[in-house]
Design a protein around this motif. Sequence first.
Motif, mmCIF file in Angstrom:
data_model
loop_
_atom_site.group_PDB
_atom_site.id
_atom_site.type_symbol
_atom_site.label_atom_id
_atom_site.label_comp_id
_atom_site.label_asym_id
_atom_site.label_seq_id
_atom_site.Cartn_x
_atom_site.Cartn_y
_atom_site.Cartn_z
ATOM 1 N N LEU A 210 0.839 -1.216 0.000
ATOM 2 C CA LEU A 210 0.000 0.000 0.000
ATOM 3 C C LEU A 210 0.868 1.259 0.000
ATOM 4 O O LEU A 210 0.572 2.240 -0.711
ATOM 5 C CB LEU A 210 -0.928 0.005 1.220
ATOM 6 N N ARG A 211 1.935 1.251 0.802
ATOM 7 C CA ARG A 211 2.832 2.407 0.836
ATOM 8 C C ARG A 211 3.515 2.609 -0.499
ATOM 9 O O ARG A 211 3.642 3.748 -0.977
ATOM 10 C CB ARG A 211 3.860 2.246 1.955
ATOM 11 N N ALA A 212 3.967 1.520 -1.123
ATOM 12 C CA ALA A 212 4.648 1.618 -2.417
ATOM 13 C C ALA A 212 3.698 2.129 -3.496
ATOM 14 O O ALA A 212 4.073 2.966 -4.340
ATOM 15 C CB ALA A 212 5.232 0.259 -2.809
ATOM 16 N N VAL A 213 2.455 1.621 -3.507
ATOM 17 C CA VAL A 213 1.464 2.063 -4.495
ATOM 18 C C VAL A 213 1.146 3.546 -4.309
ATOM 19 O O VAL A 213 1.071 4.318 -5.277
ATOM 20 C CB VAL A 213 0.184 1.208 -4.385
ATOM 21 N N ALA A 214 0.943 3.983 -3.052
ATOM 22 C CA ALA A 214 0.646 5.392 -2.789
ATOM 23 C C ALA A 214 1.784 6.289 -3.280
ATOM 24 O O ALA A 214 1.540 7.348 -3.881
ATOM 25 C CB ALA A 214 0.421 5.609 -1.297
ATOM 26 N N ASN A 215 3.023 5.871 -3.030
ATOM 27 C CA ASN A 215 4.175 6.661 -3.472
ATOM 28 C C ASN A 215 4.232 6.737 -4.994
ATOM 29 O O ASN A 215 4.520 7.788 -5.570
ATOM 30 C CB ASN A 215 5.458 6.051 -2.916
ATOM 31 N N ALA A 216 3.951 5.605 -5.674
ATOM 32 C CA ALA A 216 3.975 5.595 -7.139
ATOM 33 C C ALA A 216 2.874 6.473 -7.712
ATOM 34 O O ALA A 216 3.082 7.226 -8.678
ATOM 35 C CB ALA A 216 3.831 4.154 -7.644
#
Length: 430
Positions: A319-325
Motif C-alpha cells: 500500500l505504501r509503495a502504491v501510494a508513493n507511485a
Amino acid sequence: MISPRPRFPLSAPVTAPKKGSLTTKQALLTLLIALLISSVAGSIELLSHATNMRQEVQLRVAQQLAIVNGAAAEAAFQLNPDLAHQIAYGLFSDDEVAWVSIRDDFGRALAEFNTPEQAESTWLSQRLFGDILHHQTALLYYMGSDMPEAIVGEIELVLSEGYLTQQFLARIYAVVGFSILEAFILSILVIAFFHVFITRPLLKVHAAIAQTDPNRPGHWPKPALRGHLHDELGHLVDSLDHLLKAFQQGLEQRDQLHHLSNMDGLTGVANRRHFDEFYKQHWYLAQQTQQPLSVIFIDIDNFKKFNDHYGHAMGDETLRAVANALNQCIDPTRDLLARYGGEEFVCVLPGQDHDDAVDVAHCLREAVLSLAIPHAFSSAHSDLTVSMGVASMSAGVLVSAEALIEHADQHLYRAKRLGRNRVETRKRPA
C-alpha cells in the motif's frame, strides 16, 4: 489541506510623528509641565519682585527726604520760597513723584508741585503700592547746642501710582518672557533626552514588530538597543522575543498536528477527512469559476487475495509503495491523492478536464505496473495492478458533488467487471 495561519496582530508601519503619536504626546506633556513649573516659579519670583520693589521705593523716598530735610528746614525757618521752590522742584522732577509740597510751621505752602493728570487707580496698583504712596515728614531745624531741634514745617509728597505700576509691569513682562524662554529651552532638552533614550528605542521595537512576518513571528528582526540591555526596555525586548518564539513554536505544533490529522498514518497520503474537505472546497470553486474538475477512483486489483497469501505486513508495504507511485503522477501543489479506504485511493484534479484526467489515470496505472510487485493470485496480471474510474465536469455540464463521486465510482466498478487493470470513463463528461 492546511488552513491559513491566523494573522498576527501587528502595528502599522512607522511614519513621521503626527498628532496623537507618542512623540507628539510626549512633547506636549513636557511643554505643559515645563510651562506649569515656570508659571509657579515665575509667580513666586513676581511676588519677590513686588516685595523688593516696595522696599526699594520706601528706602529711596526715605533717603531723598533725609537728604533734603536740612535745606527744606532752612527754607521754612527763613520763610524762603525760592529755596523751597528749588528743593520741591528737585523732588518733583523725578517721574516717580506725583505731588510734593513744602510748608512752614503754620501750614502755609512755600512751594508745591502737582502732576495735572493722574492715571486711574487700578486694583493691581492699589494692591501693590496703595499703602506706600503717601509720605510726610517734619522739617527739623537746629537752633543751637543748648536747645533741642525745632519743628519749623513739613514736607509731604505722593508717589505716582501709575508710574510705579508701569515699572512693575515692565518687570513682569521681562520675568514672564524669560520664564517662557526658559520653559521652551527646558522642554527642548527634555524632549530630546526622552526621544533619544526612550521614544526612539520604543519606535525601533514598534518598527521591528511591524516588519514581522505573521507566518514566522519567531524570526522577527529583534532590535539591538544599545544602553538598554539591563533596563526595562531591554527586558521588554527580551520578553517580546520569548513570546514571539513561543508563538512560532505553537504555530509549528499546530500545523504539525493539523497535518497529522489530515494524513493517512499507513501510506502518508491524505486521509478520507482531508479528501472530503478538499473535494468540497474545489467543487464549489469550480462551480463558481466555471472551471473543470475531475475525480479518479483507484482500486488495487485482488488485494484481499494478496493480503491472504503474502501476509498483512507485505500488504502494508505494498500500500505504501502504491501510494508513493501514484503520487508521482500528480502535482501535489494543485492536485490531491487520498486513501479512500482499505485498498482504494482517490485523485482530485482541479482545473483538469476529461481528457487531462484520462491521461493522468493512464500514468497512474503504468506507475503501479512499473513497481513490478508479483501477484500470483491476481485475475488480471502476474504483477500488482489497479483499476480506475474517471468522472469529470466542465463549465457546460455541471453536476452535484455527490453525483460526480458516484459517476467515478460507477466507472471504477465497470472497470472491475470488464477484467480489471484498466481505466473506464465516458467520452462525454459526466
